[in-house]
Design a protein around this motif. Structure first.
Motif, PDB file in Angstrom:
ATOM      1  N   VAL A   1      22.966  35.858  72.172  1.00  0.00           N
ATOM      2  CA  VAL A   1      23.703  34.608  71.939  1.00  0.00           C
ATOM      3  C   VAL A   1      24.667  34.367  73.092  1.00  0.00           C
ATOM      4  O   VAL A   1      24.732  33.269  73.644  1.00  0.00           O
TER       5      VAL A   1
ATOM      6  N   MET B   1      14.227  30.486  66.585  1.00  0.00           N
ATOM      7  CA  MET B   1      15.136  30.610  65.456  1.00  0.00           C
ATOM      8  C   MET B   1      14.908  29.441  64.496  1.00  0.00           C
ATOM      9  O   MET B   1      14.569  28.352  64.932  1.00  0.00           O
TER      10      MET B   1
ATOM     11  N   ILE C   1      24.412  34.174  61.630  1.00  0.00           N
ATOM     12  CA  ILE C   1      23.078  34.454  62.156  1.00  0.00           C
ATOM     13  C   ILE C   1      22.537  35.728  61.524  1.00  0.00           C
ATOM     14  O   ILE C   1      23.175  36.779  61.560  1.00  0.00           O
TER      15      ILE C   1
ATOM     16  N   TYR D   1      19.979  38.072  62.408  1.00  0.00           N
ATOM     17  CA  TYR D   1      19.173  38.407  63.574  1.00  0.00           C
ATOM     18  C   TYR D   1      17.812  38.980  63.191  1.00  0.00           C
ATOM     19  O   TYR D   1      16.817  38.703  63.856  1.00  0.00           O
TER      20      TYR D   1
ATOM     21  N   ALA E   1      19.574  30.971  61.660  1.00  0.00           N
ATOM     22  CA  ALA E   1      20.962  30.586  61.895  1.00  0.00           C
ATOM     23  C   ALA E   1      21.387  29.632  60.786  1.00  0.00           C
ATOM     24  O   ALA E   1      20.780  28.576  60.613  1.00  0.00           O
TER      25      ALA E   1
ATOM     26  N   VAL F   1      28.506  29.440  62.626  1.00  0.00           N
ATOM     27  CA  VAL F   1      27.141  29.744  62.210  1.00  0.00           C
ATOM     28  C   VAL F   1      27.075  31.222  61.826  1.00  0.00           C
ATOM     29  O   VAL F   1      27.682  32.068  62.484  1.00  0.00           O
TER      30      VAL F   1
ATOM     31  N   VAL G   1      16.953  27.022  61.867  1.00  0.00           N
ATOM     32  CA  VAL G   1      18.336  26.588  61.647  1.00  0.00           C
ATOM     33  C   VAL G   1      18.433  25.968  60.266  1.00  0.00           C
ATOM     34  O   VAL G   1      17.689  25.051  59.934  1.00  0.00           O
TER      35      VAL G   1
ATOM     36  N   VAL H   1      18.807  25.960  69.875  1.00  0.00           N
ATOM     37  CA  VAL H   1      18.710  27.110  68.981  1.00  0.00           C
ATOM     38  C   VAL H   1      17.304  27.240  68.398  1.00  0.00           C
ATOM     39  O   VAL H   1      16.804  28.354  68.229  1.00  0.00           O
TER      40      VAL H   1
END
Length: 100
Positions: free
Chosen positions: A44, A1, A74, A76, A81, A72, A3, A33
């Protein structure tokens, strides 16, 4: 991911000396993350059982032994995120986690 944005977390503990204890737990969350591969809210919850999954991709994480709340959003599909909020429970209670 990916961030976005670590800077939001950094500002929280650097600009508020009383929140210095959030630094290491936030960085641990951030590193976790970065290595995650979340394609659904179920993924998650598998990683963070105490996370609260809200509507529209919002997730609330408990940080530093539930001392702080991290909201947060997200995406997907793109594995991103977005940090929307971090604060104490009292600060969290003053916001709408669905719209922040």
């Amino acid at each position: 991911m990916r961030v976005i944005a670590l800077s939001t977390l950094r500002v929280f503990w650097e600009n508020n000396p009383q929140y210095q204890d959030a630094r290491e737990p936030c960085l641990a969350w951030y590193r976790h993350v970065l290595a995650a591969d979340w394609h659904s809210p179920v993924a998650v919850k598998a990683d963070f059982g105490n996370a609260s999954v809200l509507k529209d991709g919002r997730v609330v994480f408990n940080i530093a032994g539930n001392k702080y709340r991290l909201v947060v959003w997200i995406n997907y599909a793109y594995c991103v995120a977005y940090v929307r909020f971090i604060g104490t429970h009292k600060q969290y209670d003053a916001i709408d986690a669905q719209t922040i």
